[in-house]
Enzyme design. Structure first.
Site, short mmCIF file in Angstrom:
data_model
loop_
_atom_site.label_atom_id
_atom_site.label_comp_id
_atom_site.label_asym_id
_atom_site.label_seq_id
_atom_site.Cartn_x
_atom_site.Cartn_y
_atom_site.Cartn_z
N THR A 155 0.85 -1.19 0.00
CA THR A 155 0.00 0.00 0.00
C THR A 155 0.88 1.23 0.00
O THR A 155 1.68 1.43 0.92
CB THR A 155 -0.91 0.03 1.24
OG1 THR A 155 -0.11 -0.04 2.43
CG2 THR A 155 -1.86 -1.16 1.24
N SER A 214 6.51 9.76 8.30
CA SER A 214 5.37 9.10 7.69
C SER A 214 5.58 9.03 6.19
O SER A 214 6.48 9.66 5.62
CB SER A 214 4.08 9.87 7.99
OG SER A 214 4.04 11.08 7.25
N LYS A 215 4.71 8.26 5.53
CA LYS A 215 4.83 8.10 4.08
C LYS A 215 4.66 9.42 3.35
O LYS A 215 5.10 9.56 2.21
CB LYS A 215 3.78 7.09 3.58
CG LYS A 215 4.07 5.65 3.97
CD LYS A 215 3.06 4.71 3.35
CE LYS A 215 3.37 3.26 3.68
NZ LYS A 215 2.42 2.32 3.03
N ARG A 216 4.03 10.40 3.99
CA ARG A 216 3.79 11.69 3.33
C ARG A 216 5.03 12.58 3.34
O ARG A 216 5.09 13.56 2.60
CB ARG A 216 2.63 12.41 4.01
CG ARG A 216 1.29 11.72 3.82
CD ARG A 216 0.17 12.53 4.44
NE ARG A 216 0.33 12.63 5.89
CZ ARG A 216 -0.13 11.73 6.75
NH1 ARG A 216 -0.76 10.65 6.30
NH2 ARG A 216 0.03 11.89 8.05
N ASP A 217 6.01 12.27 4.18
CA ASP A 217 7.22 13.09 4.24
C ASP A 217 8.12 12.80 3.03
O ASP A 217 8.37 11.63 2.71
CB ASP A 217 7.99 12.80 5.53
CG ASP A 217 7.21 13.23 6.76
OD1 ASP A 217 6.59 14.31 6.71
OD2 ASP A 217 7.20 12.48 7.76
#
Length: 484
Positions: free
Chosen positions: A6, A251-254
């Site tokens: 994911t 996090s994956k958003r960084d």
């Protein structure tokens, strides 16, 4: 190592994979790569392909798993649903699990009441002892039960490989869901079942999964009782969080979390692995740079620091640059090629002439570059076709005033009369014309010439660059630069 496909793989996943891989290699064990893809709504083929691509690029070869196979195949959980359904039925029949008919609203109301009364929220065992009549009544209402695991009414203590002895009191680990009302198994069931059936001995994972461990320990005991797997309880180690800027969990958003982004940015796999290894572990107190082989020899999970580790991009870049120096110039040239191809500077495969340029030029920049992508800017002037050659506008504006164009003209005239086009002859001619005759300091003398022939103030050594570029192209660029 059991990631979910994911989103984009992140550096925290790389650290977990590396520690598992190094632990297995250090002890002569088996590194198992398993795909936890039971969440069909969030899984993507793109993410699955990225995981395998990432592991291949990093060199974290797996002994069992996708594309490799193994004694406990398949290694994609989406292909093991029949196994989970059978185990769930056996747990239910043995009394280790039971059907729960509570709705989400009912659970929320009881949790809120527990909080208001100062009790620990969590499932209160409401459906533990339902009679056949009560179950029938719920089913008559059309309720679809979940399957809950019956946790033992006692504290659970285990020795974490990173954190030492840890105890969870029973009131903090209530009965939990194994299978949804639609029959879909959850991570809480499938992960321990696969660990048991695949004879997993050690599980190294993130700190965020620490609260799952007492549940899984209890489930492993139940699985052993009903004859699922070999009955061996895995040992667990929970790795510290990786923190980003502002001491927030990465996090994956960084941006710095995107693991494959480091390949795209020109990092070496050796450099990234070296830095990621330092996020909780050290080979020695006074040493930051080491090879993967050296890590394997030295790695002990008990030396992992349980405190959060902060990701420092500048240090990551510095360590990557150190690994660039450890490679031979020939190897660096080979690894540059895909980035030069992406910039359409060399053919696929490179021509003999392009290979010759790289063999000659890379030793000049080997000590100067920290990432492979820098080869595009540093060497592009040697590889670009003349009609596509450009100069950095900012550098042109700073250096190509009237005085700068005069310097370029003097350089052109000095070089045009050379009998031989060698680094030594170029050096002598330019120093004579610009430093001795014009009385310029080297920085002022050679800066405009550098921009004229390379397009930038940052380039390989100037005299060597001119020799590699050749007489005809060098003089043509010096001529065109005089026009401003």
């Amino acid at each position: 190592m059991a990631p979910s496909p994911t989103g984009s793989p992140h550096v925290g996943l790389v650290r977990t994979a590396l520690y598992n891989w190094a632990f297995a290699r250090h002890h002569g064990g088996t590194f198992v790569f398993r795909i936890e893809d039971t969440d069909a709504a969030r899984n993507t083929q793109e993410s699955y392909d990225a995981l395998l691509d990432l592991f291949r690029w990093l060199g974290l070869d797996w002994d069992e798993g996708p594309e490799v196979g193994g004694a406990y195949a398949p290694y994609l959980q989406s292909e093991r649903f029949d196994i989970y359904a059978d185990v769930a039925t056996r747990l239910l029949d043995a009394g280790h699990a039971y059907h729960c008919y509570c709705s989400s609203d009912e659970l929320d109301q009881r949790n809120e009441k527990a909080r208001s009364e100062g009790r620990t929220p969590g499932y209160d065992g409401h459906c533990r002892g339902l009679s056949d009549e009560q179950r029938a009544a719920f089913e008559a209402e059309g309720r679809k039960p979940v399957l809950r695991f019956r946790m033992p009414d006692r504290a659970i203590t285990f020795t974490d490989l990173v954190r030492g002895d840890i105890t969870f009191q029973a009131e903090h680990v209530p009965d939990y869901v194994l299978v949804r009302g639609n029959g879909h198994p959850l991570y809480t069931l499938v992960s321990p079942v696969d660990d048991a059936l695949m004879d997993i001995t050690h599980v190294l994972r993130g700190e965020d999964l620490l609260s799952s461990t007492p549940r899984q320990i209890a489930l492993h005991a139940a699985l052993a009782e009903i004859g699922v797997g070999g009955g061996r309880m895995p040992e667990f180690g929970h790795l510290p969080y990786v923190m980003g800027q502002g001491n927030k969990k990465l996090s994956k958003r960084d941006p710095e979390a995107n693991a494959l982004g480091y390949r795209d940015a020109g990092f070496l796999p050796e450099g990234l692995l070296n830095y990621v290894a330092l996020l909780g572990w050290a080979i020695a107190d006074d040493r930051d740079v080491f090879t993967v082989d050296e890590m394997v020899q030295a790695f002990e999970i008990g030396r992992v620091n349980p405190n959060p580790a902060r990701f420092d991009l500048k240090k990551c870049e510095a360590i990557n640059a150190s690994h660039m120096r450890l490679l031979s110039a020939e190897e660096v040239a080979t690894r540059m090629v895909p980035y030069l191809q992406a910039a359409e500077l060399v053919a696929d495969p490179p021509t003999e002439q392009q290979q010759a340029v790289l063999r000659a030029a890379v030793p000049l920049v080997h000590e100067r570059i920290g990432k492979l992508t820098e080869a595009v800017d540093m060497l592009g002037f040697l590889l670009v076709e003349e009609p596509q050659f450009t100069r950095d506008p900012g550098d042109v504006e700073k250096l190509f005033d009237e005085d700068g164009r005069g310097v370029v003209k003097a350089a052109h005239d000095a070089l045009a009369s050379l009998d031989e086009w060698t680094t030594e002859a170029i050096d002598a001619a330019l120093r004579q014309a610009l430093v001795e005759e014009l009385g310029l300091k080297p920085r002022h003398a050679f800066g405009p010439v550098r921009v004229a022939v390379t397009g930038s103030r940052v380039s390989p050594p100037l005299f060597e660059s001119l020799e590699l570029l050749g007489r005809e192209r060098s003089l043509a660029r010096l001529s065109s630069a005089q026009a401003g």
